[in-house]
Design a protein around this motif. Structure first.
Motif, PDB file in Angstrom:
ATOM      1  N   ALA A  99       0.823  -1.213   0.000  1.00  0.00           N
ATOM      2  CA  ALA A  99       0.000   0.000   0.000  1.00  0.00           C
ATOM      3  C   ALA A  99       0.854   1.259   0.000  1.00  0.00           C
ATOM      4  O   ALA A  99       0.329   2.366  -0.122  1.00  0.00           O
ATOM      5  CB  ALA A  99      -0.941   0.012   1.215  1.00  0.00           C
ATOM      6  N   TYR A 100       2.171   1.101   0.139  1.00  0.00           N
ATOM      7  CA  TYR A 100       3.118   2.214   0.110  1.00  0.00           C
ATOM      8  C   TYR A 100       2.814   3.240   1.211  1.00  0.00           C
ATOM      9  O   TYR A 100       2.980   4.446   1.024  1.00  0.00           O
ATOM     10  CB  TYR A 100       3.150   2.895  -1.258  1.00  0.00           C
ATOM     11  N   ILE A 101       2.372   2.733   2.353  1.00  0.00           N
ATOM     12  CA  ILE A 101       2.179   3.569   3.542  1.00  0.00           C
ATOM     13  C   ILE A 101       3.389   3.367   4.436  1.00  0.00           C
ATOM     14  O   ILE A 101       3.747   2.231   4.765  1.00  0.00           O
ATOM     15  CB  ILE A 101       0.887   3.169   4.287  1.00  0.00           C
ATOM     16  N   HIS A 102       4.030   4.460   4.815  1.00  0.00           N
ATOM     17  CA  HIS A 102       5.203   4.346   5.668  1.00  0.00           C
ATOM     18  C   HIS A 102       4.772   3.859   7.045  1.00  0.00           C
ATOM     19  O   HIS A 102       4.113   4.576   7.797  1.00  0.00           O
ATOM     20  CB  HIS A 102       5.909   5.692   5.792  1.00  0.00           C
ATOM     21  N   ALA A 103       5.132   2.644   7.378  1.00  0.00           N
ATOM     22  CA  ALA A 103       4.733   2.038   8.646  1.00  0.00           C
ATOM     23  C   ALA A 103       5.963   1.502   9.351  1.00  0.00           C
ATOM     24  O   ALA A 103       6.818   0.873   8.732  1.00  0.00           O
ATOM     25  CB  ALA A 103       3.729   0.913   8.407  1.00  0.00           C
ATOM     26  N   GLU A 104       6.028   1.738  10.637  1.00  0.00           N
ATOM     27  CA  GLU A 104       7.147   1.254  11.450  1.00  0.00           C
ATOM     28  C   GLU A 104       6.616   0.408  12.597  1.00  0.00           C
ATOM     29  O   GLU A 104       5.563   0.700  13.162  1.00  0.00           O
ATOM     30  CB  GLU A 104       7.952   2.432  12.015  1.00  0.00           C
ATOM     31  N   ALA A 105       7.341  -0.636  12.929  1.00  0.00           N
ATOM     32  CA  ALA A 105       6.977  -1.520  14.035  1.00  0.00           C
ATOM     33  C   ALA A 105       7.971  -1.345  15.180  1.00  0.00           C
ATOM     34  O   ALA A 105       9.181  -1.200  14.943  1.00  0.00           O
ATOM     35  CB  ALA A 105       6.966  -2.967  13.577  1.00  0.00           C
ATOM     36  N   TYR A 106       7.461  -1.371  16.394  1.00  0.00           N
ATOM     37  CA  TYR A 106       8.299  -1.258  17.593  1.00  0.00           C
ATOM     38  C   TYR A 106       7.736  -2.152  18.695  1.00  0.00           C
ATOM     39  O   TYR A 106       6.521  -2.398  18.740  1.00  0.00           O
ATOM     40  CB  TYR A 106       8.299   0.176  18.134  1.00  0.00           C
ATOM     41  N   PRO A 107       8.592  -2.618  19.602  1.00  0.00           N
ATOM     42  CA  PRO A 107       8.060  -3.107  20.871  1.00  0.00           C
ATOM     43  C   PRO A 107       7.302  -1.948  21.525  1.00  0.00           C
ATOM     44  O   PRO A 107       7.814  -0.820  21.564  1.00  0.00           O
ATOM     45  CB  PRO A 107       9.313  -3.481  21.672  1.00  0.00           C
ATOM     46  N   ALA A 108       6.112  -2.196  21.987  1.00  0.00           N
ATOM     47  CA  ALA A 108       5.264  -1.096  22.456  1.00  0.00           C
ATOM     48  C   ALA A 108       5.931  -0.280  23.552  1.00  0.00           C
ATOM     49  O   ALA A 108       5.788   0.948  23.607  1.00  0.00           O
ATOM     50  CB  ALA A 108       3.925  -1.647  22.938  1.00  0.00           C
ATOM     51  N   GLY A 109       6.687  -0.946  24.440  1.00  0.00           N
ATOM     52  CA  GLY A 109       7.362  -0.211  25.511  1.00  0.00           C
ATOM     53  C   GLY A 109       8.426   0.733  24.989  1.00  0.00           C
ATOM     54  O   GLY A 109       8.742   1.754  25.634  1.00  0.00           O
ATOM     55  N   GLU A 110       8.973   0.433  23.817  1.00  0.00           N
ATOM     56  CA  GLU A 110      10.008   1.270  23.216  1.00  0.00           C
ATOM     57  C   GLU A 110       9.419   2.520  22.579  1.00  0.00           C
ATOM     58  O   GLU A 110      10.136   3.472  22.276  1.00  0.00           O
ATOM     59  CB  GLU A 110      10.772   0.442  22.172  1.00  0.00           C
ATOM     60  N   SER A 111       8.108   2.520  22.373  1.00  0.00           N
ATOM     61  CA  SER A 111       7.479   3.650  21.675  1.00  0.00           C
ATOM     62  C   SER A 111       7.633   4.956  22.450  1.00  0.00           C
ATOM     63  O   SER A 111       7.573   6.035  21.868  1.00  0.00           O
ATOM     64  CB  SER A 111       5.998   3.359  21.437  1.00  0.00           C
ATOM     65  N   LYS A 112       7.843   4.842  23.755  1.00  0.00           N
ATOM     66  CA  LYS A 112       8.031   6.061  24.576  1.00  0.00           C
ATOM     67  C   LYS A 112       9.398   6.692  24.338  1.00  0.00           C
ATOM     68  O   LYS A 112       9.622   7.847  24.696  1.00  0.00           O
ATOM     69  CB  LYS A 112       7.889   5.723  26.059  1.00  0.00           C
ATOM     70  N   HIS A 113      10.320   5.930  23.764  1.00  0.00           N
ATOM     71  CA  HIS A 113      11.700   6.381  23.629  1.00  0.00           C
ATOM     72  C   HIS A 113      11.971   6.920  22.225  1.00  0.00           C
ATOM     73  O   HIS A 113      12.918   6.502  21.555  1.00  0.00           O
ATOM     74  CB  HIS A 113      12.659   5.238  23.977  1.00  0.00           C
ATOM     75  N   GLY A 114      11.142   7.823  21.801  1.00  0.00           N
ATOM     76  CA  GLY A 114      11.356   8.461  20.506  1.00  0.00           C
ATOM     77  C   GLY A 114      10.166   8.434  19.578  1.00  0.00           C
ATOM     78  O   GLY A 114       9.683   9.482  19.138  1.00  0.00           O
ATOM     79  N   PRO A 115       9.649   7.255  19.201  1.00  0.00           N
ATOM     80  CA  PRO A 115       8.556   7.206  18.225  1.00  0.00           C
ATOM     81  C   PRO A 115       7.329   8.026  18.592  1.00  0.00           C
ATOM     82  O   PRO A 115       6.676   8.593  17.714  1.00  0.00           O
ATOM     83  CB  PRO A 115       8.222   5.711  18.169  1.00  0.00           C
TER      84      PRO A 115
END
Length: 591
Positions: A478-494
């Motif tokens: 779909a050419y949508i920029h998507a990023e995956a993270y461990p959810a706990g890591e999402s607080k550290h930047g994303p």
């Protein structure tokens, strides 16, 4: 990374052109930058080629009007030289008496090209492939017969290749293979040779798989193969009958192969489990080798890496030293005697995986292969081999093969842990029920995400590799920029990117739900639009949730088709063809 097809017949006719076009249509998933055909008749060798899809080039170049007794067809994914008319295959020599098509990469083509140009040869393209017909021409000038010239040209090449060649005046197709797939199909009055079996499956199920280092030629009624030491091979023992139905390589009324193959996931999983049960002694032996190993390195690329990562986490939770390794980064890792390397590749031809297992084998590790293609290179080069048996997959984005990889690895994991595998007997029913019950909801989410340019996929624990696969799917088709993270890591930047309406898809496999819920609330507090794909336990406060109930051991198999359907419907809503994502090819056979 390209698709190649050759057919040689006792009869000269235009019908052979139509047959080759039908084969090319089934090969187009391997590359669709440009297309070309060479037609060899009693009077002429004619090449027609251009940039574009099979349909476009066939129409523009009137390819179906060609007549001949031997045809070469090629659909290209560019590696050397831009996708242009002149870089399209087939390529010819100076006199236009030799035509060649090629899948792979010739590492020393610049040196060969310089030498040939110094001898007076004129090149018409930027490709590495064009050195092959010129080398054949040069060797024939020196007195070699056509097959000797072909053999000498092949032995001059460094790199990976599957090569087909025809010479004016001869009713045969020459071939050579190293690191790239090539298979022969035996018909009643004609012989096929191609990158994969589905290309010619409607015409014959009788095949011979060509091994690395082998070369030879086919005629309408004979096959000659010799090994890398020029020793002839008895081909009669190599003939196999394929039990796939030809309809496996057609859409059967679905708008796209990808959707068809998602819906085939239940039967693919059933066939995977049945196949492994039929070889339970062999799988148990492999499980024992893994139990005894010092370390377990799980290597793969793309979607297969996510399946391997999931498996690696399962093992790590039980105290095994299990290391997931992206295949292309094999240079950074050293194994030793006592280590086990598990190599996962749907095609069994992924070059990064092959390069890695060769290095690791030299260093003393034992190799276990998990592939979908029987007698593929990776399977043949491994100490132990497991097959998914998911059937052919035409869509570039892996769907049913990912689900079958997960099923295979769950089976293997249960044997390693000496636990019952009875829960897998209903795995296909879980997948079927999930597709039936959730497709409408997945379509709604996909169509909402189609209006976005960015997204996060978040998970915890075993949900992380599934989040990675969800992000990859929507990114690649779909050419949508998507990023995956461990959810706990999402607080550290994303989380810095989250604003009003920013979409976040949570993968909730039923464990660590409280922790995941906290991450969801953090995203909502900043205006994020939250979606949850949940198994057994709800993720409270999600704006939109798909909830399925199943055996917790099958949570990954329940989640897989949902993330695939979301990506599929996002792609279609955006007006794209999910079967042919830009810049991608089904089998990555270049480094």
């Amino acid at each position: 990374m390209c698709g190649i097809i050759g057919v040689v017949s006792n009869k000269e006719s235009k019908r052979l052109a139509e047959l080759v076009v039908s084969c090319l249509n089934r090969l187009e998933y391997r590359g669709y930058d440009s297309v070309g055909v060479a037609a060899l008749s009693s009077a002429n060798l004619e090449v027609r080629k251009a940039k574009g899809t099979v349909e476009e080039v066939v129409r523009k170049k009137n390819i179906k009007e060609l007549s001949g007794y031997a045809f070469l067809g090629h659909t290209r994914w560019a590696t050397h030289g831009a996708p242009t008319d002149y870089n399209a295959h087939p390529h010819t020599d100076c006199s236009n008496n030799i035509a060649v098509i090629h899948n792979g990469t010739i590492r020393n083509f610049k040196e060969l090209r310089d030498e040939l140009q110094s001898l007076g040869h004129k090149f018409k393209s930027e490709t590495d492939t064009e050195v092959i017909p010129h080398m054949m021409e040069e060797y024939m000038k020196r007195g070699m017969d056509t097959f000797q010239a072909f053999r000498s040209a092949v032995k001059s090449i460094q790199g990976s290749f599957a090569i087909l060649a025809v010479v004016k005046g001869e009713r045969r197709i020459f071939f050579a293979k190293r690191d790239n797939p090539l298979v022969i199909g035996l018909g009643d009055d004609k012989t096929f040779i191609a990158s994969d079996i589905p290309s010619f499956l409607p015409y014959t199920r009788k095949v011979i798989v060509i091994s690395d280092g082998e070369l030879g030629y086919v005629t309408p009624n004979t096959v000659y193969i010799e090994d890398e030491n020029d020793n002839p091979i008895d081909v009669t023992s190599r003939i196999k009958i394929i039990d796939w139905d030809a309809s496996s390589a057609s859409k059967e009324g679905y708008p796209h192969f990808m959707l068809k193959e998602i819906h085939e996931s239940p039967i693919a999983v059933k066939d995977t489990i049945s196949g492994l049960l039929s070889e339970i002694d062999k799988v148990s032996e492999i499980a024992e080798e893994i139990r005894k190993s010092s370390r377990i390195i799980v290597t793969a690329a793309g979607t297969s890496y996510h399946a391997g990562f999931y498996f690696s986490l399962l093992l790590a939770r039980k105290g095994y030293t299990s290391i997931p390794l992206i295949a292309s980064e094999y240079h950074n890792f050293r194994v030793k005697k006592g280590d086990i390397v598990i190599a996962i590749s749907q095609s069994g031809e992924t070059l990064d995986v092959k390069m890695g297992i060769r290095k690791f084998k030299e260093e003393g590790a034992k190799i276990i292969a998990l592939t979908n293609v029987i007698e593929s290179d990776i399977a043949r080069e491994s100490d132990y081999k497991l097959y998914m048996r998911a059937g052919p997959e035409i869509g570039v984005a892996a769907t049913k093969t990912f689900t079958s990889e997960i099923a295979s690895l769950l089976f293997l994991y249960s044997l390693i842990e000496k636990e019952s595998i009875s829960y897998l007997e209903s795995a296909h029913e879980t997948v079927r029920n999930v597709i039936t019950e959730t497709e409408g909801f997945a379509k709604k989410i996909g169509e909402e995400l189609a209006n976005k340019n960015n997204a996060y996929y978040l998970g915890r624990g075993l949900g992380v590799p599934l989040a990675m696969e969800g992000a990859l799917k929507i990114k690649e088709i779909a050419y949508i920029h998507a990023e995956a993270y461990p959810a706990g890591e999402s607080k550290h930047g994303p989380i810095a990117l989250v604003e009003n309406g920013f979409p976040i898809v949570f993968i909730n496999d039923g464990e660590l739900v409280d922790e995941l819920e906290k991450n969801l609330q953090e995203m909502k507090a900043r205006g994020g639009k939250t979606y949850s794909i949940s198994v057994n336990k709800r993720l409270n406060f999600a704006d939109t949730e798909i909830l399925v109930n199943t055996d917790e051991k099958l949570s990954s198999l329940a989640i897989a088709p949902i993330i695939q359907l979301i990506a599929y419907y996002a792609s279609v809503k955006r007006g794209y063809d999910p079967d042919k994502p830009r810049n991608l090819a089904k089998t990555v056979t270049v480094e």
